[in-house]
Design an enzyme around this catalytic site. Sequence first.
Site, short mmCIF file in Angstrom:
data_model
loop_
_atom_site.label_atom_id
_atom_site.label_comp_id
_atom_site.label_asym_id
_atom_site.label_seq_id
_atom_site.Cartn_x
_atom_site.Cartn_y
_atom_site.Cartn_z
N LYS A 45 0.82 -1.22 0.00
CA LYS A 45 0.00 0.00 0.00
C LYS A 45 0.84 1.26 0.00
CE LYS A 45 -2.37 -0.50 3.82
NZ LYS A 45 -3.31 -0.42 4.93
N LYS A 46 1.89 1.28 0.84
CA LYS A 46 2.60 2.53 1.11
C LYS A 46 4.04 2.56 0.63
CE LYS A 46 -0.30 3.25 5.17
NZ LYS A 46 -0.34 3.51 6.61
#
Length: 133
Positions: A45-46
């Site tokens: 996700k990051k």
Amino acid sequence: MGKTVITFGTFDVFHIGHLRILERAAALGDRLVVGVSSDRLNFKKKGRYPVFKEADRMAIVAGLACVDEVFTEESLEWKGEYITTHKADILVMGDDWVGRFDEFKRLCDVVYLPRTDNISTTEILASVRAANL
């Protein structure tokens, strides 16, 4: 049987904003179930791994009085399955995600709660990095 509330998050560098949203989510039902993002999912996700390892983040969240059950969230695509498996009546997410989870209204109520002002993990990490320069 009472209402089950489910929410999801990374809960890295646990702070007052995390506590407040979990307390408010718990107040909406009788049982709060929390999906804590796996280290692998967080990287996906990051683009970075959490500061605290998955097991530690899960232990912190599980140790809160307002939380009844914790599980590892392995995939964003499985949210509907998590809602169904845990028999959730309400999905709670922060209001920075408004509209992004409306597809789950077919499975349960979806509630977006306001974030706690002036606090975020991203800002905390940026401050720590700046202080260490």
